[in-house]
Design a protein around this motif. Structure first.
Motif, PDB file in Angstrom:
ATOM      1  N   PHE A  68       0.823  -1.209   0.000  1.00 17.74           N
ATOM      2  CA  PHE A  68       0.000   0.000   0.000  1.00 17.74           C
ATOM      3  C   PHE A  68       0.856   1.258   0.000  1.00 17.74           C
ATOM      4  O   PHE A  68       1.869   1.327   0.694  1.00 17.74           O
ATOM      5  CB  PHE A  68      -0.916   0.030   1.222  1.00 17.74           C
ATOM      6  CG  PHE A  68      -2.052  -0.959   1.170  1.00 17.74           C
ATOM      7  CD1 PHE A  68      -2.463  -1.533  -0.023  1.00 17.74           C
ATOM      8  CD2 PHE A  68      -2.726  -1.314   2.327  1.00 17.74           C
ATOM      9  CE1 PHE A  68      -3.503  -2.438  -0.063  1.00 17.74           C
ATOM     10  CE2 PHE A  68      -3.773  -2.221   2.298  1.00 17.74           C
ATOM     11  CZ  PHE A  68      -4.161  -2.782   1.106  1.00 17.74           C
ATOM     12  N   ASN A  69       0.419   2.252  -0.762  1.00 18.20           N
ATOM     13  CA  ASN A  69       1.084   3.553  -0.780  1.00 18.20           C
ATOM     14  C   ASN A  69       0.194   4.565  -0.057  1.00 18.20           C
ATOM     15  O   ASN A  69      -0.876   4.899  -0.557  1.00 18.20           O
ATOM     16  CB  ASN A  69       1.324   4.009  -2.220  1.00 18.20           C
ATOM     17  CG  ASN A  69       2.215   3.042  -2.980  1.00 18.20           C
ATOM     18  OD1 ASN A  69       3.269   2.653  -2.496  1.00 18.20           O
ATOM     19  ND2 ASN A  69       1.779   2.633  -4.167  1.00 18.20           N
ATOM     20  N   PRO A  70       0.598   5.034   1.127  1.00 18.00           N
ATOM     21  CA  PRO A  70      -0.232   5.968   1.885  1.00 18.00           C
ATOM     22  C   PRO A  70      -0.663   7.170   1.050  1.00 18.00           C
ATOM     23  O   PRO A  70       0.140   7.775   0.341  1.00 18.00           O
ATOM     24  CB  PRO A  70       0.691   6.394   3.046  1.00 18.00           C
ATOM     25  CG  PRO A  70       1.595   5.223   3.235  1.00 18.00           C
ATOM     26  CD  PRO A  70       1.843   4.684   1.848  1.00 18.00           C
ATOM     27  N   GLY A  71      -1.962   7.452   1.103  1.00 17.85           N
ATOM     28  CA  GLY A  71      -2.497   8.611   0.410  1.00 17.85           C
ATOM     29  C   GLY A  71      -2.768   8.409  -1.071  1.00 17.85           C
ATOM     30  O   GLY A  71      -3.267   9.328  -1.724  1.00 17.85           O
ATOM     31  N   GLU A  72      -2.479   7.213  -1.597  1.00 14.40           N
ATOM     32  CA  GLU A  72      -2.624   6.993  -3.032  1.00 14.40           C
ATOM     33  C   GLU A  72      -3.616   5.881  -3.395  1.00 14.40           C
ATOM     34  O   GLU A  72      -3.980   5.740  -4.563  1.00 14.40           O
ATOM     35  CB  GLU A  72      -1.264   6.665  -3.654  1.00 14.40           C
ATOM     36  CG  GLU A  72      -0.247   7.797  -3.542  1.00 14.40           C
ATOM     37  CD  GLU A  72       1.095   7.427  -4.153  1.00 14.40           C
ATOM     38  OE1 GLU A  72       1.137   6.456  -4.944  1.00 14.40           O
ATOM     39  OE2 GLU A  72       2.095   8.089  -3.824  1.00 14.40           O
ATOM     40  N   GLU A  73      -4.053   5.115  -2.411  1.00 11.50           N
ATOM     41  CA  GLU A  73      -4.922   3.968  -2.719  1.00 11.50           C
ATOM     42  C   GLU A  73      -6.376   4.399  -2.920  1.00 11.50           C
ATOM     43  O   GLU A  73      -6.862   5.328  -2.262  1.00 11.50           O
ATOM     44  CB  GLU A  73      -4.847   2.932  -1.595  1.00 11.50           C
ATOM     45  CG  GLU A  73      -3.445   2.421  -1.294  1.00 11.50           C
ATOM     46  CD  GLU A  73      -2.788   1.718  -2.473  1.00 11.50           C
ATOM     47  OE1 GLU A  73      -3.506   1.147  -3.317  1.00 11.50           O
ATOM     48  OE2 GLU A  73      -1.539   1.754  -2.547  1.00 11.50           O
ATOM     49  N   LYS A  74      -7.060   3.696  -3.827  1.00 10.63           N
ATOM     50  CA  LYS A  74      -8.487   3.912  -4.068  1.00 10.63           C
ATOM     51  C   LYS A  74      -9.168   2.547  -4.040  1.00 10.63           C
ATOM     52  O   LYS A  74      -8.945   1.718  -4.917  1.00 10.63           O
ATOM     53  CB  LYS A  74      -8.717   4.581  -5.431  1.00 10.63           C
ATOM     54  CG  LYS A  74      -8.127   5.982  -5.543  1.00 10.63           C
ATOM     55  CD  LYS A  74      -8.379   6.572  -6.933  1.00 10.63           C
ATOM     56  CE  LYS A  74      -7.784   7.971  -7.050  1.00 10.63           C
ATOM     57  NZ  LYS A  74      -8.005   8.553  -8.403  1.00 10.63           N
ATOM     58  N   VAL A  75      -9.986   2.319  -3.026  1.00 13.11           N
ATOM     59  CA  VAL A  75     -10.621   1.019  -2.863  1.00 13.11           C
ATOM     60  C   VAL A  75     -12.105   1.104  -3.197  1.00 13.11           C
ATOM     61  O   VAL A  75     -12.805   2.016  -2.758  1.00 13.11           O
ATOM     62  CB  VAL A  75     -10.404   0.460  -1.436  1.00 13.11           C
ATOM     63  CG1 VAL A  75     -10.970   1.397  -0.369  1.00 13.11           C
ATOM     64  CG2 VAL A  75     -11.015  -0.936  -1.302  1.00 13.11           C
ATOM     65  N   VAL A  76     -12.571   0.152  -3.991  1.00 10.32           N
ATOM     66  CA  VAL A  76     -13.984   0.079  -4.358  1.00 10.32           C
ATOM     67  C   VAL A  76     -14.738  -0.635  -3.239  1.00 10.32           C
ATOM     68  O   VAL A  76     -14.447  -1.791  -2.917  1.00 10.32           O
ATOM     69  CB  VAL A  76     -14.174  -0.667  -5.688  1.00 10.32           C
ATOM     70  CG1 VAL A  76     -15.660  -0.806  -6.013  1.00 10.32           C
ATOM     71  CG2 VAL A  76     -13.443   0.049  -6.811  1.00 10.32           C
ATOM     72  N   THR A  77     -15.702   0.074  -2.653  1.00 12.29           N
ATOM     73  CA  THR A  77     -16.477  -0.456  -1.527  1.00 12.29           C
ATOM     74  C   THR A  77     -17.904  -0.695  -1.987  1.00 12.29           C
ATOM     75  O   THR A  77     -18.763   0.184  -1.900  1.00 12.29           O
ATOM     76  CB  THR A  77     -16.418   0.521  -0.328  1.00 12.29           C
ATOM     77  OG1 THR A  77     -15.043   0.741   0.015  1.00 12.29           O
ATOM     78  CG2 THR A  77     -17.161  -0.035   0.866  1.00 12.29           C
TER      79      THR A  77
END
Length: 527
Positions: free
Chosen positions: A246-255
């Motif tokens: 994981f890259n802090p501040g860069e992840e985009k997770v589909v919820t």
């Protein structure tokens, strides 16, 4: 017990985690909001809230609960809504006020809602007005003193907020009439809370964060008591497993799974909170074409879901044309992932579908497959850091490697017990902290666990054990099958026989061709 699986841990994943890094979920939230203030935190229906905005709005709501609604530390607050921007505001507001969240499925019938509100002793409920008519039918029988209603468009910018709420209520007629005269709108609650001072509440690992209702291993709806310590432990266990990627501040997770479900709550909302990630909230994932259109707007890096969700996406027009170049993590749980779905997912997206395993009672993660996995392996993975797993017989004796028995779990993420049900707790947990999952499985020599089935779902045909998961996996291999479920039905000759229900992918699919496929892959008594 010898932790034979530790030798198989992926490089960089610790055997244990320090659960004392955060005193509570409240502390985790406040530290993350301070660290990532200007970054986007939640996106829904084209609108985005930053961490600073969620911080501010949840503070207003927490102050409202304390000062206006008059609730105190430990009081239970029910939340009954799908994935909307107001969910995290309410969720973290309740926790910051020192209260306990009771997540409620919005599709509950009046009977189910009444049971949960009475059993939990909820003092307050925040409910999407689409479902307020259900509450109206039972509120006279419940301990709820404070009702807060919200509209779908409440957190969207004006004029979109008013337009969306108008269309939902008057054009699509999705809001049945209701009469709750004492109810207060969420907007008013936030407005009033803005002028109140939030009293800081000291929370530690022993305080209850969630009463998460579940059928558990016996089918009776009961509240799993999940403490701040349970939740923090599972967040840190998940972070230790995935954190290196994981890259802090860069992840985009589909919820897409509802945040009221423990899988989405912990895996998406909590773990990605730690990394300052953006949660892309999908309100209605059943609208697959609309879901795919929403996915096209984002360069998402992670997605979680259940087998039916992934299968549905794979069979929706336009999904295979999406840009998957940023996708690095696909996590499947909640139900068994079928190999045929996992194989197709990798072929279409280029990303391995990692199967994970857990229960509401384990907050929920207990086992996850390594992120280094190159192909779907059919297992539910390895016990995660600070977690022990064993396979046991009916008497609780640990079985040898390869033998089939009940999967048992021990770790800091295991619930304290069931809310006000000591008998159920005693039936589910051994005195030394081990949880009986009610799931049947086996462990190989490397520590990987393979799920066989639910104990209670096992079908007994003339003395032979038949596991629905196996039958379903074979049927799903047929190219003409979209979805399948296998159950046992009474039979005067063999006690039980297997019956399958199939949704066709190919309209030309016949019973005869499907039975021929099954005969080629299953022993006679499994047909």
């Amino acid at each position: 017990m010898e932790k034979i699986w530790l030798a198989e841990y992926p490089e960089g994943v610790p055997a244990e985690v320090d659960v004392n890094q955060f005193a509570s979920v409240k502390a985790l939230f406040e530290i993350s909001c301070d660290k990532f203030r200007d970054l986007p935190a939640f996106n829904n229906m084209g609108a985005t809230l930053t961490f600073a905005e969620v911080d501010q709005q949840s503070r207003y709501f927490a102050a409202y609960l304390q000062k206006v609604a008059g609730l105190k530390k430990g009081d239970r607050v029910a939340i009954m809504m799908p994935n909307l921007l107001q969910y995290p505001i309410v969720l973290f507001g309740v926790l910051r006020a020192g209260m306990t969240v009771v997540n409620v499925n919005p599709l509950y019938t009046p009977r189910e809602l009444e049971h949960q509100l009475k059993d939990s002793g909820a003092s307050s409920i925040v409910i999407l007005e689409n479902f307020a008519h259900t509450l109206e039918q039972v509120i006279g029988n419940c301990p709820v003193k404070s009702v807060i209603t919200t509209r779908i468009g409440d957190m969207l910018p004006f004029p979109k907020s008013a337009l969306v709420s108008f269309v939902v209520k008057y054009v699509k007629k999705m809001v049945p009439n209701f009469n709750l005269p004492a109810a207060v709108s969420l907007k008013r609650a936030l407005s009033e809370g803005k002028w109140q001072t939030l009293e800081e509440v000291e929370l530690n690992h022993e305080d209850i964060a969630f009463l998460q209702y579940t059928g558990g291993t016996t089918g009776v709806s009961k509240g799993a008591v999940l403490t701040h310590g349970n939740m923090i432990a599972n967040v840190l266990q998940g972070a230790a497993w995935f954190g290196g990627g994981f890259n802090p501040g860069e992840e985009k997770v589909v919820t897409a799974l509802p945040l009221y479900h423990i899988f989405s709550l912990t895996a998406n909302c909590m773990i990605f909170l730690l990394y300052g990630s953006l949660n892309i909230l999908i309100t209605n994932p059943r609208d697959m074409p609309g879901f795919v259109k929403e996915l096209a707007k984002h360069k998402f890096t992670a997605i979680t879901g259940v087998n039916t969700l992934f299968n549905g996406l794979l069979n929706t027009q336009g999904f295979s044309e999406l840009d998957f170049s940023s996708l690095r993590l696909t996590l499947g749980g909640g139900m068994a992932v079928q190999g045929v779905v996992a194989d197709k997912w990798k072929a279409v997206t280029g990303c391995v579908l990692l199967e994970a395993y857990g229960l509401t009672e384990t907050s929920p993660a207990a086992c996850i497959n390594p992120t280094t996995l190159q192909d779907f392996n059919g297992s539910i993975g390895l016990p995660i850091p600070s977690t022990e797993a064993s396979i046991r017989d009916e008497d609780g004796n640990v079985l040898a490697i390869g033998e089939v028995g009940e999967i048992c779990i021990r770790g800091p993420q295991v619930m304290w017990g069931y809310w006000k049900r000591p008998d159920e707790t005693e039936n589910t947990m051994f005195s030394d902290g081990w949880l009986r999952t009610g799931d049947v499985g086996r462990m190989d020599e490397k520590g990987y666990i393979f799920l066989v089935d639910r104990k209670k779902d096992m079908i007994l045909v003339s003395g032979f054990n038949v596991y629905p998961n196996e039958v379903e996996a074979v049927v799903a291999m047929h190219s003409g099958v979209l979805e399948v479920a296998a159950v046992g039905i009474p039979d005067e000759h063999s006690g039980e026989v297997v019956k399958i229900f199939v949704v066709k992918k190919d309209k030309a699919l016949t019973e005869e061709s499907l039975m021929e496929h099954c005969r080629e892959n299953l022993t006679g008594y499994k047909l």
